[in-house]
Scaffold this motif. Structure first.
Motif, PDB file in Angstrom:
ATOM      1  N   SER A   1       0.848  -1.193   0.000  1.00  0.00           N
ATOM      2  CA  SER A   1       0.000   0.000   0.000  1.00  0.00           C
ATOM      3  C   SER A   1       0.886   1.248   0.000  1.00  0.00           C
ATOM      4  O   SER A   1       1.906   1.291   0.688  1.00  0.00           O
TER       5      SER A   1
ATOM      6  N   ASP B   1       0.012   4.049   1.156  1.00  0.00           N
ATOM      7  CA  ASP B   1      -0.359   4.959   2.259  1.00  0.00           C
ATOM      8  C   ASP B   1       0.833   5.266   3.150  1.00  0.00           C
ATOM      9  O   ASP B   1       1.129   6.415   3.450  1.00  0.00           O
ATOM     10  N   THR B   2       1.534   4.202   3.543  1.00  0.00           N
ATOM     11  CA  THR B   2       2.620   4.386   4.517  1.00  0.00           C
ATOM     12  C   THR B   2       3.690   5.300   3.949  1.00  0.00           C
ATOM     13  O   THR B   2       4.061   6.299   4.561  1.00  0.00           O
TER      14      THR B   2
ATOM     15  N   GLU C   1       2.620   8.844   3.416  1.00  0.00           N
ATOM     16  CA  GLU C   1       2.483   9.554   4.696  1.00  0.00           C
ATOM     17  C   GLU C   1       3.853  10.000   5.191  1.00  0.00           C
ATOM     18  O   GLU C   1       4.044  11.140   5.615  1.00  0.00           O
TER      19      GLU C   1
ATOM     20  N   LYS D   1      -2.252   7.343  -4.553  1.00  0.00           N
ATOM     21  CA  LYS D   1      -3.354   6.519  -4.027  1.00  0.00           C
ATOM     22  C   LYS D   1      -4.308   6.158  -5.169  1.00  0.00           C
ATOM     23  O   LYS D   1      -4.838   5.046  -5.227  1.00  0.00           O
TER      24      LYS D   1
END
Length: 1366
Positions: free
Chosen positions: A847, A849-850, A853, A872
């Motif tokens: 993913s 996301d990590t 971020e 994303k």
């Protein structure tokens, strides 16, 4: 000043202390720091010009740093000698301080104190070891760890000397990075050493070593000492007994021409034939020490009688003597005649030291130190050696000569006297010694060990107390030699007997003379050796690339906050003592503490006056914000943040504010204009900020981020921990400025004085605020850039780069940190690298996301929220591809579309095309149509492209590019529609039903396309559909923007054709007629005359079908229709004219006119004046007269006369009669009853006159019958003939002619009666004037000549007919 400062401190105390609470004081460890910028705020738009402006400010500061401290060569050039010193007692103000002592390990102590064992020892700071030889045992003591010992006991002889050198490449295994050369009275042997760092005590690293036996040793007749190595791994030494120069030659294997290890004596043999020697037996000629100069690729030897020789390695096993300098006592005497420090008894050189090129760019090469502290500086001379003699000049070598003699400090304070308080005596910092001569000045007499390191001299001398040594420490006094804008203290006064007559010539030196700070430090024990602690890896100043202005190593102000303090290790029989050079920052901390304790601001002000405002402000910032190098003893690899106490930080902040003063404005009036411009001189606060910031980033600012590493990949060019440390210090600075914004505001009371002064001051403040805000932006961006680089490093930077496009790889390999932070190419490169990281994550099904971020938190400006959206979104597309569930797929696709739209600002066109391709593959019509349409809007936010479109694409317009970007997006939509169309066509051939029915997808795609509110897109879409032959379908649909599109410039026939049809279908016939009329009359379109006529005809037809009631436009419509009909008539004339001229189109006078007829519609006047009249076309003239209804006898009669003349010309009557019929009948039929073209009276008169002229040849009734054929009604013909009959006007005054007319009337009336008898005839019975005819016939019969029997019979027949039928 002190009062003001103190009162403002008092006022600010509580405010200052509250503002430092919280994170400012807390130590931030490395891990936390990298995430400390946890800001999920949207990244501000990068203002590169502001960042570049700030970067130029840093560059200016770096240039200043490289210039403010003079070069050693500059300070001594042109001055034979000097002796200026600032002397300090050994208290807390002294420039050198004892900091640490470690005793010799217990396990060695017992041997060490034993009297019957031979003990030798020395320092090996490169591997953080002390070597201690006790008889034949060698111990290596790790002084960082404290107690650990390595030992070597595998040889039987007493060890007298140990040295460390570099090995020759390729002889030993790779792990061996150094060699220990171990000397005993009878052998020399080599040990291999490998090192690697391991964690040590107190958060430090220490060096772990391994020893390797090399089996290389050689027996020797003399004991060796003073071992040195060269960069290429050769080893030289001198014999203790014979003073000869030896080389220990070793190689990997025994060879034909040499043993594996051999000792070569260079003082005898080969050398003797080259240079005359004075005999080796003389003890004075013995070499007593050797010194290597790796930077200049040579080495020096010193003999017992103060002779210095310079050598160079010259081919394997050979050396070359470049120069020998002797008679130095005489040379020194000439420089300082009569100095008591120079006497034959005391003139003994105890050591030679190399001056590194980074300290003296001007070429001072070596310093010799004598036993009583005189230093002799040698530099290359262009005029030969001066004293002594030199060998033949060698290429690239300039002989050295004595350039300067530096006398020892005359006023050193005896350590015994230093207990007394010298506050009154040592006035301030760098103020010189203004005291009345101290009771016991100390004279140096017997220096033993010395070291010279980057401008600092440290030497030991036996004290006049048992078992104690005095350490003499001297370092340049920057307050006296630097140019910091300081308030200069008076120069140190030199006693008259030291002042050389040549000193202080008329011009005087351009630079201040060399002034040093000196102090004596007392240390218990007898010194065995002194060595500088090697500079840390943070001292990257020497590896800066050529284009970076690097400060001299002596400029401590430039480096004190980016590397540890200079330290010196003193080895004596009591263990190790550390002496630390006290930096300006340490002195500043001390005076702030003194102010805190005693409330005395004077020392603080004196400090400011000594170092200048800007330098002081830069140091105060470092103290207020905290810095990893504030503690002078800190040596750990990743320094932990050193914060001072909150109170101390508050004082530092307040002093920063007060000392910084205010910016000023210098007005420049430009003559001849009313406007003035000016420049701001910034305050010390802004200068201090720029200076501190520049110094923190200097180690990496101008350096390429990567370097070529092993296996062809790029590696990070700067050690991680250098970056981490710099980042910590930058972050601490940012936090200080964020939590104390007032530091750069003007005080309320600052705006006093005259109006103009206030205006000027505001200009200055404005300029300052702007510059500070640019610096703060750069600060934030730099912190993020370091996080970004460290993150790349964690993700294997080399591999990431290798996955980029070739041009990006090239770009990254040349990118410096400054480029990454402030240049466009940095933005390009960083974006590509982020994309590679993200693609890797997506590729590994991780993913995003990590990682996104982390990117956003640590380096938001390198990965904006928009970028994260895009990552994303791409991940959602991937999920949509993988899922089998159609509902889930739609969900993922919908989410991806939402995110793509959110991040559309940063979407490059190629990426957009790729995404649309994915959507097409997945039959996702919504994404394939809406995303490019949305991007078209986003790519043209200023509507430049739209304006360009509205302006109908003017040539050479700057807005073209914006329209192009829009157009490319529209093309993507059309491409999607094409793909869906093709799928339908293909699916038509297949029978199997598919999940996403191609028909449905296509329909949906068109629906979305037509639903768009982007008029420019609609226009593009319609053109595309029309080009694909779908105009009829478009007209049936009549979408919203079709009318506007068809009316849009540039207009074409095709568009107007569709437009009038559009209006017809839309129930607007009048508008259709308007368009058709426009087309018919247009001069822009090249249409044939027939076509124009057709359009006019259609226009008339449409105008006629306009309903009466619509919108009250009835009158207008009727007027329009009338106008159209008239135009149509005229156009028909034009067509006839065209056809008339067609056979004559090649005649010269006709050709041009004929061509012009097709280009446009002419009005009736033009047709007459331009064509009918000049070309003399009678028929056309009649037609024009007829259409225009223009009555002019003078025009029309000549035309008819000419028609008759042409008919009768040169022919007999019968032929002429036929010709007249052929001409007149068609014209009459066409033009009657138009008097303007067919003047009935005149034509009748011409006919009758012709008939009368040819009586007998032409039958009676010829003329009236022609007229009736022309369509003239019988009554009218009869009226005309009857009028002639009655008129008596010539030629009707002749009886013959009257009788002929009567015969004509008889035939006319006969025809009329016959016609009237016919049922449904035009001359119907009801309107037939029976009575009138009857009466007339009576009259005609009465007046008829009896001879005219035929006529009479005719009249009588008429009467009968009348009686019978009426």
């Amino acid at each position: 000043m002190s009062m003001a400062f103190r009162s403002s401190i008092a006022a600010q105390q509580n405010f200052a202390s509250t503002s430092t609470s919280g994170p400012l004081i807390a130590s931030v460890n490395g891990g936390k720091l990298r995430q400390a910028q946890a800001a999920s705020k949207p990244a501000p738009v990068l203002d590169l010009p502001a960042l570049q402006a700030a970067s130029r400010v840093l560059q200016d500061q770096l240039v200043k740093d490289s210039q403010i401290v003079p070069d050693l060569g500059d300070m001594i050039s042109g001055m034979p000698s000097s002796a200026s010193y600032t002397v300090f007692p050994d208290d807390y103000r002294a420039p050198f301080q004892k900091r640490r002592h470690i005793g010799i390990p217990e396990s060695l102590w017992q041997y060490y104190t034993s009297t019957n064992l031979a003990t030798h020892m020395g320092l090996l700071p490169e591997i953080e070891r002390v070597w201690i030889a006790i008889d034949h045992n060698l111990f290596l003591w790790d002084y960082v760890e404290g107690q650990e010992l390595s030992s070597f006991v595998d040889q039987p002889d007493v060890i007298t000397y140990v040295a460390m050198v570099k090995p020759k490449p390729g002889v030993f295994i790779d792990e061996i990075t150094s060699l220990l050369v171990i000397c005993t009275p009878v052998t020399v042997l080599l040990l291999g050493v490998s090192t690697h760092p391991v964690p040590g005590p107190n958060n430090q690293t220490r060096t772990e070593i391994k020893l390797y036996a090399t089996d290389m040793s050689i027996a020797c007749d003399v004991e060796m000492s003073a071992v040195i190595g060269t960069p290429e791994g050769r080893i030289f030494m001198c014999g203790t007994q014979d003073g000869n120069l030896y080389e220990l030659h070793y190689q990997e294997k025994e060879g034909w021409f040499g043993k594996r290890v051999q000792l070569i004596n260079h003082s005898v043999g080969g050398m003797q034939s080259l240079l005359p020697r004075l005999g080796t037996s003389s003890s004075e000629e013995r070499i007593i020490t050797l010194v290597a100069d790796p930077a200049r690729n040579c080495f020096y030897s010193l003999t017992a009688n103060n002779t210095i020789s310079i050598w160079r390695t010259n081919g394997d096993k050979h050396v070359q003597l470049l120069q020998t300098i002797s008679n130095l006592y005489k040379a020194a005497q000439d420089k300082v005649p009569g100095s008591p420090a120079l006497t034959p008894q005391t003139f003994t050189i105890i050591a030679l030291h190399v001056v590194h090129p980074s300290e003296s760019r001007a070429g001072v090469q070596i310093v010799a130190v004598t036993a009583n502290g005189v230093r002799l500086y040698f530099s290359p001379s262009s005029y030969g050696a001066g004293y002594g003699w030199s060998s033949t000049p060698t290429s690239g070598f300039r002989p050295l000569s004595l350039a300067h003699v530096r006398l020892p400090p005359p006023n050193l304070i005896h350590p015994d006297e230093q207990g007394r308080s010298f506050r009154e005596a040592a006035v301030g910092y760098g103020m010189g010694q203004a005291q009345q001569a101290p009771p016991r000045p100390y004279i140096l007499a017997n220096l033993q060990h010395s070291c010279y390191d980057l401008g600092i001299t440290v030497a030991s001398q036996g004290a006049d107390v048992a078992d104690t040594d005095y350490i003499l420490c001297m370092a340049p006094d920057l307050t006296q030699i630097g140019s910091f804008g300081q308030v200069h203290a008076p120069q140190v006064q030199q006693p008259s007997q030291y002042t050389n007559p040549t000193y202080g010539t008329a011009t005087g030196p351009t630079r201040p003379p060399l002034t040093e700070r000196a102090t004596l430090v007392s240390i218990p024990g007898l010194t065995w050796g002194i060595a500088p602690v090697p500079r840390s890896k943070y001292s990257l100043t020497t590896s800066a690339p050529a284009n970076t202005p690097a400060p001299l190593v002596t400029n401590e102000l430039a480096t004190q906050l980016t590397e540890p303090a200079r330290q010196y290790i003193i080895l004596n029989n009591g263990g190790l003592h550390w002496i630390v050079k006290r930096r300006a920052i340490d002195a500043l901390k001390d005076v702030i503490e003194e102010f805190q304790v005693e409330g005395n601001a004077q020392p603080l002000i004196e400090f400011r006056d000594s170092y200048g405002r800007d330098q002081t402000c830069a140091m105060l910032l470092a103290i207020a914000s905290g810095n990893t190098f504030l503690d002078p003893m800190e040596q750990s690899p990743v320094g932990s943040m050193n914060h001072v106490s909150a109170d101390l930080a508050a004082v530092a902040r307040q002093a920063f504010y007060d000392f910084g003063e205010r910016p000023t404005w210098a007005e420049r009036v430009t003559y001849g204009t009313s406007e003035g411009s000016g420049t701001a001189t910034f305050s010390g606060r802004r200068e201090g900020l720029a200076l501190y910031f520049a110094r923190l980033v200097r180690p990496f600012w101008k350096i390429p981020i990567t370097k070529a590493g092993a296996s062809g990949l790029q590696d990070l060019n700067i050690p991680d921990d250098v970056l981490v440390t710099a980042q910590k210090n930058l972050f601490a600075l940012k936090e200080l400025l964020d939590t104390n914004p007032y530091l750069f505001h003007s005080a309320p009371g600052d705006h006093t004085g005259a109006r103009s002064a206030a205006a000027n001051e505001q200009e200055a403040w404005k300029a300052e605020q702007s510059s500070v805000s640019q610096l703060l932006s750069l600060l934030e961006r730099t912190i993020e850039a370091i996080s970004f680089v460290l993150l790349l490093s964690d993700h294997h930077l080399g591999e990431l780069i290798s996955h980029c496009e070739p041009d990006i790889q090239k770009l990254v390999s040349s990118l410096t940190f400054e480029d990454l932070i402030t240049a466009d190419k940095g933005v390009t490169a960083s974006r590509s690298l982020v994309n590679v990281i993200i693609n890797q994550q997506i590729g590994q099904q991780i993913s995003v996301d990590t990682i996104s971020e982390v990117l956003q938190q640590r380096c938001g400006s390198f990965c904006s929220t928009d970028d994260v959206m895009l990552y994303k979104a791409r991940e959602n597309v991937r999920k949509a591809v993988e899922t089998r569930n159609p509902i889930e797929r739609q969900t993922w696709l919908g989410e991806s579309l939402r995110l793509f739209m959110k991040g559309a600002r940063n979407l490059e066109f190629d990426k957009l095309r790729e995404i649309c391709g994915d959507y097409q593959q997945l039959s996702y019509a919504k994404g394939a149509v809406e995303l490019p349409l949305y991007c078209a809007q986003v790519f043209d936010t200023d509507l430049q492209g739209q304006e360009y479109w509205i302006a109908s694409f003017p040539a050479n317009d700057a807005r073209t590019q914006f329209w192009e970007r829009r157009r490319q997006c529209y093309e993507l939509v059309l491409d999607s529609l094409t793909v869906f169309e093709e799928r339908c066509a293909a699916a038509g051939k297949q029978t199997a039903a598919q999940v996403d029915d191609p028909e449905t997808v296509r329909g949906h795609a068109y629906e979305l396309a037509f639903a768009s509110e982007d008029e420019m897109f609609h226009s593009t879409l319609y053109e595309w559909l029309i080009s694909r032959g779908m105009a009829d379908e478009l007209l049936e649909m009549r979408p919203a923007y079709l009318e506007a599109h068809l009316r849009r410039e540039p207009v074409t026939v095709e568009k107007f054709q569709l437009l009038w049809q559009f209006y017809v279908k839309d129930g607007q016939p009048l508008r259709a007629a308007e368009v058709l009329a426009l087309m018919a009359e247009s001069t822009e379109f090249s249409l044939t005359l027939d076509t124009r006529l057709e359009y006019l005809t259609l226009a008339v037809g449409n105008a006629k079908s306009h309903p009466v009631s619509v919108g009250g436009r009835h009158e207008t419509a009727i007027a329009f229709l009338t106008d159209l009909e008239e135009k149509l008539d005229v156009a028909q004339v034009q067509l006839e004219l065209y056809n008339t001229l067609l056979p004559r189109q090649h005649e010269p006078e006709v050709a041009e006119r004929f061509k012009a007829l097709s280009n446009r519609l002419y009005n009736i006047t033009e047709l007459y004046q331009l064509y009918a009249d000049p070309l003399d076309l009678p028929l056309i003239k009649l037609l024009i007269l007829h259409v225009s209804d223009h009555r002019d006898e003078s025009i029309v009669r000549p035309i008819w006369n000419r028609i008759f003349e042409e008919a009768v010309d040169n022919v007999d009557a019968k032929v002429a009669a036929d010709r007249i019929i052929a001409r007149v009948v068609p014209l009459g039929q066409r033009f009657y009853p138009s008097e303007s073209a067919f003047p009935l009276q005149h034509v009748a008169s011409l006919l009758v006159r012709f008939a009368l002229a040819h009586k007998g040849e032409i039958p009676y009734g010829w003329a009236p019958r022609i007229l009736t054929q022309c369509g003239v009604p019988y009554p009218e013909v009869w009226d005309i003939l009857h009028e002639m009959y009655e008129s008596q006007v010539p030629p009707f005054n002749e009886q013959a002619n009257v009788q002929a007319i009567s015969s004509d009337i008889a035939i006319l009336l006969t025809d009329w009666v016959e016609e009237a008898k016919r049922p449904q005839s035009a001359a119907a019975r009801g309107e037939f004037p029976v009575f009138r005819i009857d009466q007339a016939v009576e009259q005609y019969l009465a007046e008829l000549e009896p001879s005219r029997t035929e006529t009479k019979a005719a009249y009588e027949a008429i009467k009968r007919q009348l009686r019978r039928h009426w």
